[in-house]
Design an enzyme around this catalytic site. Sequence first.
Site, PDB file in Angstrom:
ATOM      1  N   CYS A  97       0.820  -1.209   0.000  1.00 49.35           N
ATOM      2  CA  CYS A  97       0.000   0.000   0.000  1.00 49.35           C
ATOM      3  C   CYS A  97       0.863   1.273   0.000  1.00 49.35           C
ATOM      4  O   CYS A  97       1.503   1.563  -1.000  1.00 49.35           O
ATOM      5  CB  CYS A  97      -0.986  -0.071   1.162  1.00 49.35           C
ATOM      6  SG  CYS A  97      -2.415   0.991   0.925  1.00 49.35           S
ATOM      7  N   ARG A 130     -12.232   6.496  -0.965  1.00 49.33           N
ATOM      8  CA  ARG A 130     -11.243   5.465  -0.703  1.00 49.33           C
ATOM      9  C   ARG A 130     -11.738   4.116  -1.218  1.00 49.33           C
ATOM     10  O   ARG A 130     -12.945   3.865  -1.259  1.00 49.33           O
ATOM     11  CB  ARG A 130     -10.963   5.375   0.804  1.00 49.33           C
ATOM     12  CG  ARG A 130     -10.422   6.667   1.391  1.00 49.33           C
ATOM     13  CD  ARG A 130     -10.010   6.495   2.836  1.00 49.33           C
ATOM     14  NE  ARG A 130      -8.850   5.643   3.002  1.00 49.33           N
ATOM     15  CZ  ARG A 130      -7.603   6.056   2.770  1.00 49.33           C
ATOM     16  NH1 ARG A 130      -7.351   7.282   2.367  1.00 49.33           N
ATOM     17  NH2 ARG A 130      -6.596   5.224   2.940  1.00 49.33           N
ATOM     18  N   HIS A 194      -3.323  -5.559   2.495  1.00 46.57           N
ATOM     19  CA  HIS A 194      -2.957  -5.665   3.904  1.00 46.57           C
ATOM     20  C   HIS A 194      -3.579  -6.962   4.416  1.00 46.57           C
ATOM     21  O   HIS A 194      -4.133  -7.738   3.686  1.00 46.57           O
ATOM     22  CB  HIS A 194      -3.597  -4.521   4.704  1.00 46.57           C
ATOM     23  CG  HIS A 194      -3.020  -3.181   4.452  1.00 46.57           C
ATOM     24  ND1 HIS A 194      -1.847  -2.748   5.007  1.00 46.57           N
ATOM     25  CD2 HIS A 194      -3.481  -2.139   3.719  1.00 46.57           C
ATOM     26  CE1 HIS A 194      -1.618  -1.496   4.651  1.00 46.57           C
ATOM     27  NE2 HIS A 194      -2.585  -1.103   3.852  1.00 46.57           N
TER      28      HIS A 194
HETATM   29  N1  GLN Z   1      -1.827   6.676   2.328  1.00 49.43           N
HETATM   30  C1  GLN Z   1      -2.083   5.836   1.237  1.00 49.43           C
HETATM   31  C2  GLN Z   1      -3.468   5.941   0.638  1.00 49.43           C
HETATM   32  O1  GLN Z   1      -4.441   6.164   1.330  1.00 49.43           O
HETATM   33  C3  GLN Z   1      -1.768   4.434   1.690  1.00 49.43           C
HETATM   34  C4  GLN Z   1      -2.741   3.856   2.686  1.00 49.43           C
HETATM   35  C5  GLN Z   1      -2.314   2.524   3.230  1.00 49.43           C
HETATM   36  O2  GLN Z   1      -1.120   2.213   3.265  1.00 49.43           O
HETATM   37  N2  GLN Z   1      -3.263   1.755   3.675  1.00 49.43           N
HETATM   38  O3  GLN Z   1      -3.589   5.786  -0.557  1.00 49.43           O
END
Ligand code: GLN
Length: 258
Positions: A97, A130, A194
């Site tokens: 990520c 998101r 993840h």
């Molecule tokens: N900050 C990054 C995003 O939101 C990565 C998030 C994460 O590592 N879960 O795209």
Amino acid sequence: MCLLKLKILHLFPDLLDQYFDSGNILCMEKRLRWRGIDCEIASICHGESLPDLSDVDFILLGGGADNEQLSVCRHLLNFKNELKAYIEDNGSMLSICGGYQLLGNYYKLKDETVKGLEILDIYTESGDGRLIGDIILEADFLEDSYVVGFENHGGRTFIGDYKPFGKVLYGNGNSDNCGYDGIVYKNLIGTYLHGPLLPKNPKLTDYILTNALKRRYGDFGELVPLDDIIELQANEYIVNRYLDKKETRFIKRWKRKI
Ligand code: GLN
């Protein structure tokens, strides 16, 4: 016979450990030790220097919120040549990520563009909303198994002609419904998954361990199979929940063997 051993380096567990990405290291360590293979784990935290990578067999760089990711990125810019040389030399690495995004050319946020490490010719832009939820992939180098995980990211990553890590069967991956997640470059896997990823996906873990052992020892033989039925059933549960498959092909084959 000499005892096999792998050296694992965990980058910034203090800042990039969302959804317990550290569990990937525990999983690798267990799967090595269960087979009588030794393992040494080192970590560096924010502000510390990267050690000599010529003696490292695997690097984990996890994910995290934008602020932490940007601090790590700024710090790692001091060591980008060493990290690039390690990857070019077939060093094994899993970057997840935020850790995956920062290996690229840039990360474009709403009101600033943050320079990346430019190790991979990819880029990331924050999108509308998101991408959050369970995700299932099929990776062509992992026979008869699905890769399951969890994604939560605002960034959308564009990988050009690189080979993606996997085809998305459920979820989003690199960007909204783009059909693919992550990247595979030499022995580096970048991914949005993840979870932590590896305990849920024993075949992927063994693929990574095998590559790292081959790099250090050449033809070391094969990893002794482990009893993975519980891990595979958990993996299958997620697959069944979203893909409506009765039984994954791998579990079927496994059951036929016992
Ligand atoms: N900050 C990054 C995003 O939101 C990565 C998030 C994460 O590592 N879960 O795209």
